[in-house]
Motif scaffolding. Structure first.
Motif, short mmCIF file in Angstrom:
data_model
loop_
_atom_site.label_atom_id
_atom_site.label_comp_id
_atom_site.label_asym_id
_atom_site.label_seq_id
_atom_site.Cartn_x
_atom_site.Cartn_y
_atom_site.Cartn_z
N ASP B 139 79.32 29.34 63.42
CA ASP B 139 78.28 30.24 63.53
C ASP B 139 78.96 31.53 64.47
O ASP B 139 79.94 31.18 65.33
CB ASP B 139 77.17 29.39 64.55
CG ASP B 139 76.10 30.44 64.81
OD1 ASP B 139 75.12 30.52 64.13
OD2 ASP B 139 76.17 31.24 65.83
N ASP B 141 78.03 33.32 66.79
CA ASP B 141 77.64 33.18 68.42
C ASP B 141 78.66 32.21 68.75
O ASP B 141 79.47 32.43 70.09
CB ASP B 141 76.33 32.87 68.62
CG ASP B 141 75.25 33.93 68.14
OD1 ASP B 141 75.71 34.96 67.64
OD2 ASP B 141 74.08 33.87 68.60
N ASP B 142 78.71 31.01 68.09
CA ASP B 142 79.75 30.03 68.82
C ASP B 142 81.23 30.50 68.55
O ASP B 142 81.96 30.32 69.62
CB ASP B 142 79.76 28.83 67.78
CG ASP B 142 78.26 28.09 67.87
OD1 ASP B 142 77.65 28.41 68.85
OD2 ASP B 142 78.05 27.31 67.04
N ARG B 145 81.96 32.77 71.51
CA ARG B 145 82.29 31.87 72.59
C ARG B 145 83.66 31.22 72.86
O ARG B 145 84.10 30.90 73.82
CB ARG B 145 81.07 30.70 73.10
CG ARG B 145 79.59 31.25 72.98
CD ARG B 145 78.76 30.24 73.90
NE ARG B 145 77.56 31.42 74.37
CZ ARG B 145 77.52 32.19 75.19
NH1 ARG B 145 78.46 32.20 75.80
NH2 ARG B 145 76.30 33.04 75.68
N ASP B 155 79.24 36.73 76.91
CA ASP B 155 77.86 37.04 77.21
C ASP B 155 77.64 38.45 76.77
O ASP B 155 76.60 38.86 76.29
CB ASP B 155 77.44 36.66 78.55
CG ASP B 155 77.47 35.10 79.07
OD1 ASP B 155 76.84 34.45 77.90
OD2 ASP B 155 77.76 34.69 80.03
N LEU B 158 77.57 39.29 73.14
CA LEU B 158 76.38 38.39 72.59
C LEU B 158 74.89 39.34 73.01
O LEU B 158 74.08 39.19 72.32
CB LEU B 158 76.30 37.06 72.84
CG LEU B 158 77.28 36.19 72.15
CD1 LEU B 158 77.13 34.73 72.50
CD2 LEU B 158 77.39 36.08 70.95
N ASN B 159 75.33 39.80 74.22
CA ASN B 159 74.05 40.46 74.58
C ASN B 159 73.89 41.92 74.17
O ASN B 159 73.04 42.86 74.47
CB ASN B 159 73.76 40.61 76.15
CG ASN B 159 73.53 39.01 76.54
OD1 ASN B 159 72.98 38.25 75.69
ND2 ASN B 159 74.34 38.79 77.75
#
Lengths: 397, 261, 396
Positions: B139, B141-142, B145, B155, B158-159
């Motif tokens: 994924d 997003d993963d 990270r 962060d 992702l933001n």
């Protein structure tokens, strides 16, 4: 002994005037020579013949793979094995063989074999072959890597069949991040693996290895060669690997024709068996059957020596005399096969009941006579009827 | 604050987007799978001592999507064309991740215009049993990270509200990476046997907590590439030049000075 | 209208608590969860079900290809079509589809299709698909090349099926010195080609092209999407290519369940239908759409709806959206006739087994469909179709 019926499914209706313009029924013979209407009849007839073999008592039926030719119309033996899967109940279905390493993705075949093994509740036998040299032209695969790809494809397939997925396979020729076969094969650990061969030393040594002990199947050759190669397997087991090969590891394939009397058999079979050897069979005199790197130089020389006599112009009498084929009354055929077993001790025999242009009625008669008069006697044979193997005698040959 | 010029230059008919700043010996930075996130502090710092060039590879970012690009070999040949056309000599070649792989593909073909090679979390080879993380299956997003040790970097990313153009670039970069590295996954099985052709001083820099390309690869490159040195950057993941800018720049400069001396 | 029964052959005995420990029933779901003894029973049961469909009057039976998953146990639909070849007599055998371009050598499939076509005297229908995203992980094929390889594989296969060999094929992805297919297919020029799809514009435009006019079959989708994509096919034919697409070029695939009453049907099917969508079919986004599998535009459109395809499908919603047809014979019959009036599809492909549906209910479903629905839909033709209105399609 287990008796199998093996079918090549040749295009028996071939217009023989092809020879005026083409020198082989392989690779480049235009497919306009193939009439799909006739092909339809032939495929169904041939499948009927294999189903009949199962019905009259053969232990197994068998098909194989060849591309772009009139010798054998099975570019995919998987199709035939699948067609037979639910039309037979007990017999083994042997794919002898499939050329896994001709594919960039051998797992597609491994999946298909697993499916058939599941459907049949474990009646599948898997033959792993490299394909005849000609296949490397038709499939566009490099023959120089044939042997190492063959071995790597085998390792990939066996791991896929036996290890819980997913795992990464990190080979030289094959690389897959996620090997995870659904379905897994029915048989545990996997379908028996046979190695049909023309007698290459590499294949014999590989098949006989104690990690594998695969059934070595000698394709039709003069019996002298058959004996030589089957004994080579036993010698290799004994000398290289220090174990005694069981007769269960040994198999022989042979065209057989049976009729009421010897004379009648000879008369009936003549044009058809001669068509197999003189028209349909690959001719190793042609470079397309021995592409560069397909075998080691020493193997190539050996095969040339033993097969030289199998080129065109074969007569049924010669073929019989040299034991390439077995033809005669039920008594003759039975006695001959029993004697062959006494000499070579093969636990599996693959009978080709149809070859070349042999028509439906004669094929059916052949199968029924074999089923009634020959198969039961062969099935009763075991190691006790084998003269036994003497390393020194084999070495002397 | 970007002390760099940005322009699209033409290399044999292919438009390549190039950031360039500073002066000194030329340094070419080859980006990884996710492209270039602007003229970051690390680039600024390196440009104080170097003529630093940070292009978008063809098909990535703002560069053209050329017809001829079918694989990493093509990209390597393209960069050799680039070096010729720009008439660059004594280039310090730095590559991160997929860019590290590319740097090696360039160097094994021709080192004559190179002065040094720096590999940062480089892909390109495979250690059996230690696959590079499957950045395609994860994924996204993963993945972000996993790339960083310090999750505040993740962060921030992702933001971020992406513009339509940035979103397009993100998708393009992902596709471009798959084109180059889907199968086999982010390596070239033949590369390993030609790494001896790298004849310039080589520096292998790795984040000590790289979860994308395991630090075992740093040791492996250190072993295969003759005379290379390995530097592990503490508290860094797959992008030590972003996550630990200062130690990274120190490591790069220190190595180059030691070789210049 | 021609009616087909389609089977996915799922591993219905999947341990769902184990399944839920994994992201999906695909690619990485360990095959230790597959028990070959049960697989043996299931395969034969499923083949029996398709043979039953042929026996009770369906025009055809259909199978397809998926690898390394519990959703559909047919990595090779060729095996299933071959197995059915001599156990059916008249019905069409539709492979919907095979992913030719997942192979480095698409001719092996072309050979197999030709063999089956010969064995069955021309009862084969060939579906050309690219394979869903997950396949590109399991077969290690590069998804960014999927579309162009798909096109090229198609050209290679059609040339191999129709041209006298040997000839050299000199493509970008495929290069063969000697293409010379033995056997050639039975049907002249070749088996009909269908394009099952989830509604990609590229596929619709390609299938509708006058050189091809391939049957476009919309796979299970909300009925509004079915309308949208099937009308798009007609629209493309009319406006881009200047011809009227025939209803024979249009097909629709949907799961169907029939019981005596609507209530009974819903009650019996719910668990199994939800298992189909939520346990078997569900795929994480990255596995469904690997990079480059779709054009940038399509990708962004799908990505925007990403949150909507995260499983959790409910029977009521599936029914309401017309993804599935569930009810009494009367209800299903009426619904199909109504849909045909709107859409004019010449082919309906019914998924009569789904998810975990057990044998007895599947058999009854097949029989009820054959007895109560087939006689009403098989006679349907363009006479019952309200006709295509381009303006309306464009507005939708």
């Amino acid at each position: 002994m287990k008796v199998f019926a093996f079918h090549l499914m040749p295009y028996g209706a071939l217009d023989m005037s092809y020879a005026e313009e083409h020198n082989s029924v392989w690779l480049k013979l235009p497919n306009s020579y193939f009439d799909p209407k006739i092909g339809h009849e032939l495929y169904n007839r041939y499948l009927d013949e294999l189903e009949l073999a199962a019905e009259v008592g053969f232990d197994g039926i068998s098909v194989n793979e060849h591309h772009q030719n009139a010798y054998g119309l099975m570019p995919s033996p998987v199709v035939m094995a699948a067609a037979l899967a639910r039309n037979t109940e007990k017999c083994k279905i042997a794919i002898l063989g499939n050329a896994f390493a001709l594919r960039e993705h051998p797992l597609t075949l491994a999946e298909e074999h697993a499916m058939i093994d599941n459907i049949t509740g474990g009646r599948l036998i898997t033959g792993m072959v490299r394909g005849v040299g000609c296949e490397y032209f038709s499939m566009g695969v490099n023959p120089a890597y044939s042997l190492e790809r063959h071995i790597e494809a085998h390792d990939l397939v066996v791991r896929a069949w036996t290890e819980t997925g997913p795992f990464a396979f990190e080979g030289k020729h094959y690389h897959f991040e996620y090997v995870n076969m659904w379905p897994r094969p029915y048989q545990d650990p996997h379908p028996p693996i046979w190695c049909p061969s023309q007698g290459s030393t590499e294949t014999i040594e590989w098949a006989a290895h104690p990690d594998r002990k695969y059934v070595y199947l000698q394709a039709y050759s003069a019996f002298e060669s058959v004996l030589r190669y089957l004994n080579m397997y036993r010698s290799v087991a004994e000398q290289n690997y220090g174990y005694t090969a069981s007769s269960g590891q040994i198999a022989w394939s042979v065209p057989v024709y049976c009729a009421e009397t010897d004379e009648q058999a000879m008369e009936e079979v003549r044009p058809h068996i001669e068509s197999l050897f003189n028209t349909f069979l690959p001719k190793i005199s042609q470079s397309m059957f021995v592409p560069p790197g397909y075998m080691t130089a020493s193997s190539m020389k050996k095969i040339f020596a033993h097969k030289a006599t199998l080129r065109g112009g074969q007569k049924v009498e010669d073929l019989m005399q040299r034991g390439v084929i077995v033809v005669g009354s039920p008594d003759t055929v039975r006695d001959t096969l029993i004697e062959r077993h006494r000499q070579a001790g093969f636990e599996h025999v693959l009978i080709m009941p149809q070859f070349g242009t042999l028509p439906a009625d004669l094929t059916e008669k052949n199968l029924r006579l074999l089923g009634a008069e020959v198969v039961p006697a062969l099935q009763a044979l075991d190691e006790n009827h084998y003269a036994g193997f003497e390393l020194s005698a084999a070495a002397a040959e | 604050m970007a002390d760099c010029t940005e322009s699209k230059i033409d290399i044999r008919g292919t438009g390549m987007y190039l950031r360039r700043g500073g002066s000194g010996e030329p340094m070419l930075f080859l980006h990884g799978a996710s492209g270039v996130a602007g003229w970051i502090p690390t680039f600024q710092a390196l440009s104080e001592t170097h003529d630093l060039m940070v292009p978008d590879h063809p098909t990535y970012g703002l560069s053209d999507e050329p017809e001829w690009l079918d694989g990493m070999e093509d990209l390597a040949m393209f960069y050799l064309d680039f070096l010729d056309q720009m008439n660059l000599e004594g280039v310090h070649l730095v590559g991160n991740s997929l860019g590290g792989w590319l740097a090696m593909e360039i160097a094994v073909r021709n080192c004559t215009r190179l002065k040094s090679l720096t590999l940062v979390g480089a892909a390109g080879i495979r250690i059996a049993g230690k696959p590079i993380a499957d950045i395609f299956m994860m994924d996204p997003d993963d993945l972000v990270r996993e790339i960083f040790v310090d999750q505040s970097y993740a962060d921030n990313i992702l933001n971020m509200e992406l513009t339509e153009e940035q979103l397009d670039i993100q998708i393009r970069n992902r596709v471009a990476t798959a084109r180059l590295g889907w199968q086999p996954r982010l390596f070239n099985p033949n590369l390993r046997k030609w790494l001896h052709r790298i004849t310039v001083p080589t520096h292998v820099i790795w984040g000590d907590t790289d979860k994308i390309v395991d630090p075992a690869y740093a040791a492996e490159f250190g072993k295969i590439i003759a005379g290379s040195e390995v530097t592990m950057i503490e508290k860094a993941g797959h992008l030590p030049h972003i996550e630990q800018s200062e130690p990274f720049v120190e490591a790069v400069s220190g190595f180059l000075q030691s070789k210049a001396a | 209208m021609k009616a087909f029964m389609f089977h996915l052959m799922p591993y219905a005995s999947l341990d769902m608590s184990e399944r839920d420990k994994h992201p999906s029933a695909w690619i990485t779901l360990p095959n230790s969860l597959y028990d070959p003894k049960i697989g043996h029973e299931l395969y034969n049961r499923y083949l029996d079900e398709l043979e039953l469909a042929a026996e009770v009057g369906f025009d055809g039976v259909a199978v397809n290809e998926h690898h390394q998953n519990a959703y559909g146990l047919m990595p090779s639909p060729v095996v299933m079509a071959s197995s059915l070849a001599r156990r059916t007599e008249k019905c069409k055998l539709a492979i919907l589809g095979n992913a030719f371009a997942l192979r480095e050598h698409p001719l092996t499939l072309a050979e197999e299709h030709a063999m089956i076509d010969c064995i069955t005297a021309g009862r084969l229908i060939t579906g050309f698909v690219r394979g869903i995203g997950a396949e590109f992980y399991s077969l290690a094929a590069n998804p960014t090349l999927s579309h162009e390889r798909h096109m090229e594989a198609h050209d290679l296969v059609v040339r191999a099926w129709t041209e006298t060999g040997p000839f050299a094929f000199e493509g970008k992805h495929y290069h063969f010195e000697y293409v010379n297919l033995w056997p050639r297919p039975y049907q002249d020029p070749h088996p009909p080609i269908w394009c099952p799809s989830l509604g990609s514009t590229e596929t619709i435009e390609w299938a509708a092209h006058p050189d091809r006019k391939y049957v476009y079959a919309q796979n299970y989708s909300p009925f509004t999407n079915v309308c949208k994509f099937l009308d798009q096919y007609r629209e493309v034919a009319a406006s881009q290519y200047g011809y009227d697409a025939s209803s024979d070029q249009i097909g629709w695939t949907a799961p169907v369940y029939i019981a005596d009453t609507d209530e009974q049907a819903v009650e019996e099917a719910t668990e199994h239908m939800e298992a189909l969508f939520n346990k078997f079919l569900y795929l994480p986004f990255e596995q469904l759409f690997p990079p480059g599998y779709m054009s940038m535009q399509s990708y962004k459109r799908v990505a925007a709806h990403k949150r909507n395809i995260t499983g959790g499908a409910k029977m009521e919603t599936l029914m309401e959206n017309g993804v599935v047809l569930v009810g009494s014979p009367e209800t299903v019959r009426k619904k199909l006739i109504e849909c045909h009036q709107v859409l004019g599809f010449g082919t309906f492909v019914a998924l009569l087994h789904f998810g975990t549906l057990p044998a007895d209910k599947t058999e009854r479903n097949i029989r009820l469909f054959a007895e109560e629905v087939l006689p009403a839909i098989q006679p349907l033709s363009d006479n019952e179709y309200r006709g295509f209105e381009p303006a309306q399609a464009a507005a939708e």
